[in-house]
Scaffold this motif. Structure first.
Motif: not given
Length: 101
Positions: A27-54
């Protein structure tokens, strides 16, 4: 800050299964390579329970932009996470990946 959300070992963005010190170094290397970063969610996250209960899977589409002052990149992708609920009821990320659209 992200460490409290991560399991002790995480399959991290296709870099293999990393422990917290390796994730921090990456993460530190990535931040040095790209010191200016921005991300914006598009819509709601989709959450799915996988085959295992946990085990849950989360898909979060987002737009992203990075820059180092001279280079710029942007695009859209989907953040893909697998989240494990441990025996104490705490949720921890065990896999992080960025899916291309």
């Amino acid at each position: 800050m992200q460490r409290r959300y991560l399991a002790d070992r995480v399959n991290f963005y296709g870099k293999g299964i990393l422990d917290s010190s390796n994730i921090e170094a990456f993460t530190e290397r990535y931040h040095r390579e790209w010191p200016t970063r921005q991300w914006e969610p598009r819509g709601e996250a989709k959450v799915v329970r996988w085959r295992k209960r946990n085990l849950f899977v989360v898909y979060q589409p987002f737009d992203w932009t990075v820059s180092d002052g001279s280079r710029h990149a942007h695009g859209d992708a989907t953040l893909y996470l697998r989240i494990h609920e441990n025996s104490q009821g705490e949720f921890q990320i065990v896999l992080l990946r960025q899916l291309k659209r």
